[in-house]
Design an enzyme around this catalytic site. Structure first.
Site, PDB file in Angstrom:
ATOM      1  N   SER B 156     126.756  28.112  71.561  1.00 32.98           N
ATOM      2  CA  SER B 156     125.523  28.754  71.140  1.00 32.98           C
ATOM      3  C   SER B 156     124.571  28.970  72.312  1.00 32.98           C
ATOM      4  O   SER B 156     124.895  29.725  73.229  1.00 32.98           O
ATOM      5  CB  SER B 156     124.878  27.922  70.026  1.00 32.98           C
ATOM      6  OG  SER B 156     124.005  28.728  69.279  1.00 32.98           O
ATOM      7  N   LYS B 208     102.788  30.848  53.233  1.00 30.08           N
ATOM      8  CA  LYS B 208     102.343  29.976  54.324  1.00 30.08           C
ATOM      9  C   LYS B 208     103.252  28.772  54.507  1.00 30.08           C
ATOM     10  O   LYS B 208     103.458  28.299  55.616  1.00 30.08           O
ATOM     11  CB  LYS B 208     100.896  29.519  54.046  1.00 30.08           C
ATOM     12  CG  LYS B 208     100.268  28.727  55.167  1.00 30.08           C
ATOM     13  CD  LYS B 208     100.124  29.552  56.425  1.00 30.08           C
ATOM     14  CE  LYS B 208      99.648  28.682  57.572  1.00 30.08           C
ATOM     15  NZ  LYS B 208      99.751  29.359  58.851  1.00 30.08           N
TER      16      LYS B 208
END
Lengths: 193, 343
Positions: B156, B208
């Site tokens: 990765s 949020k």
């Protein structure tokens, strides 16, 4: 006393130089000699041992080597002064330190000798040790003579004094080894009994 | 009549004692200075290479007189997850420290090339992209080649960095790839319920607390996060495609998060060659135009290394709870990650 005059005097007339050192005790000259000898040994080591991991070619390892030699000289001068005093000799530790510094000067020959050795057909594994033994013996004999000049001792006494710390260390080591061997033998005997 | 005063002849001033010739002293001094100068020159020409180099130069006048001093290959080890270090202390391991080391090595004139020793499962997107940028700058601005050496794992984010390098060398058994993005999140609603706890946030907007572990994710939130992941994935794919010179459409089938061994990756064009650290150094030296055996200059001041040792030896033993907390924090870290979670 100029350092160069002192070194020249030590090379040409060592007894007179020793007398001058006893009078004037030029400690700075002694320090300089230790550093010169340490530098020569450091540079010689780069050529005597391939891949000298102990002394990598860096300013830090040079400084550490010089410091070590200075400390060893200081310690030796102090210890031998005490022993000489006990033997009845009369002299000062500071003048002995300077004389020991002057006795280190043969190590300055180690560098040109190392370079010549590497160019010669006698280059082998034992050659560096042989070279260091020869130079070390010259330096050691000068140290013994320095002891004699500084404290008014005979040659034999001076040598005995010089070698006594090493003999003591060797005796201690031999003692420890004997004890270890004895306990091992005892343990083996107990196994079979 | 006065008798004339006897005139005594003036005594000549005492002659100075003749200076004894000091031929021996000057000869020895000259020998010492000349051999010291020769030794220093040979050590300098050896370029700091292994101590046998001065000896070899002594025996080979041709090598001694050859122009061009050997350059050095810089070496930076990027081991472990790639994140911001948090404290910025010079001896800690993190993106800031690695960036600084790569930059400082690249700025040294005697460093002609750099080897990045990557052994990492990846890390946070920001930290990985920052390091990626540093590598690209070194190549573009300092004009110094960078060779990636893949260790046990370069997955990765670790592979993201490798793809930025000029060449990639992997061990046949290295694990690499895992090209993809992950957003770690956890739902601890059930645990809270068992403990009699309930989260009750007051928000300015409905999204949020997206990714909050205290409740299940809504479909809208999942789609939003998926878009973020896809965008970050696109950036990853583009970077590897540009770095390795593999078109995106050919890379995409390989970039579904799967991992490869070094040998498999060689056949797919994800690495350039199989080898070890010596091969990587040799490759870097060739790319950097270094003649002879290069010296490897590892990153870090001596002081940094000493402080790192002290910190890991003393700090770890004195604060075991801090070490444990650090590990747990790693598991619960929020944010996008280029990280293979197999480790």
């Amino acid at each position: 006393m100029r350092a160069l005059d002192l070194i020249a005097g030590f090379i040409e007339e060592p007894e007179r130089a020793a007398e001058a050192v006893r009078r004037e005790r030029p400690v700075a000259a002694g320090l300089l000699c230790f550093v010169l000898a340490g530098t020569s040994l450091f540079l010689a080591a780069q050529f005597l041992w391939r891949g000298s991991f102990l002394l990598p070619p860096s300013p830090l390892s040079w400084a550490l080597l010089c410091l070590w030699r200075l400390a060893a000289g200081f310690l030796m001068a102090g210890t031998l002064h005490l022993l000489a005093d006990a033997f009845g000799g009369e002299g000062r530790a500071s003048s002995l330190f300077v004389l020991f510094g002057l006795s280190e000067l043969p190590w300055s020959l180690a560098l040109p000798a190392a370079l010549l050795l590497r160019l010669s057909p006698w280059d082998g594994r034992l050659a560096p040790w042989l070279l260091l033994s020869v130079v070390g013996t010259i330096s050691l004999s000068l140290k013994a003579r320095s002891l004699g000049w500084n404290y008014g001792l005979s040659s034999g006494k001076a040598w005995l004094l010089l070698l006594s710390p090493y003999l003591a260390a060797a005796a201690f080591f031999a003692c420890c080894l004997s004890l270890a061997a004895a306990s091992l033998a005892f343990a083996v005997l107990r196994l079979f009994s | 009549m006065d008798e004339p005063t006897p005139q005594f002849p003036r005594q000549a001033p005492a002659a100075a004692p003749p200076r004894r010739p000091r031929g021996l002293l000057w000869a020895l001094t000259g020998l010492y200075l000349a051999s010291s100068a020769a030794a220093l020159f040979l050590i300098w020409r050896g370029g700091g290479a292994p101590a046998q180099a001065p000896v070899d130069l002594l025996r080979s006048p041709r090598k001694l007189l050859a122009s061009g001093r050997s350059g050095n290959v810089g070496w930076v080890s990027i081991h472990g997850p790639i994140y911001h270090s948090g404290s910025g202390k010079v001896w800690e391991r993190g993106m800031e420290q690695w960036s600084r080391r790569i930059r400082s090595l690249s700025e040294r004139s005697e460093i002609k090339a750099i080897v990045l020793d990557i052994d990492s499962p990846g890390g946070s997107v920001g930290a990985v992209q920052e390091l990626h940028g540093v590598i690209q700058r070194v190549r573009a601005e300092q004009k110094k080649p960078v060779v990636a050496l893949l260790g046990d794992v370069a997955a990765s984010g670790g592979y993201y960095l490798a793809s930025a390098c000029d060449k990639v060398v992997a061990h046949p058994g290295s694990l690499l790839g895992s090209i993809g993005v992950i957003f770690n999140t956890m739902n601890v609603e059930g645990l809270f319920a068992k403990l009699g706890l309930r989260s009750d946030p007051i928000k300015s907007g409905r999204l949020k607390d997206i990714g909050s572990p205290t409740r299940a994710m809504t479909r809208e939130e999942r789609e939003l996060l998926q878009a973020l992941i896809d965008d970050a994935y696109g950036q990853f794919l583009g970077a590897v495609s540009r770095g390795r010179g593999i078109p995106e459409d050919k890379l995409r089938p390989l970039a579904d998060g799967r991992i490869f061994t070094g040998r498999q990756a060689l056949g797919l064009g994800l690495v350039d060659s199989l080898g070890d650290s010596q091969d990587a150094v040799k490759m870097a030296a060739e790319l950097g135009g270094i003649s002879g055996k290069p010296k490897v200059a590892r990153e870090g001041d001596s002081l940094e290394i000493v402080l790192e040792m002290l910190d890991s030896a003393v700090g770890g033993s004195l604060r075991p709870e801090a070490a444990l907390a650090g590990r747990l924090q790693g598991l619960l870290r929020a944010g996008l990650e280029y990280r293979w979670t197999g480790l």
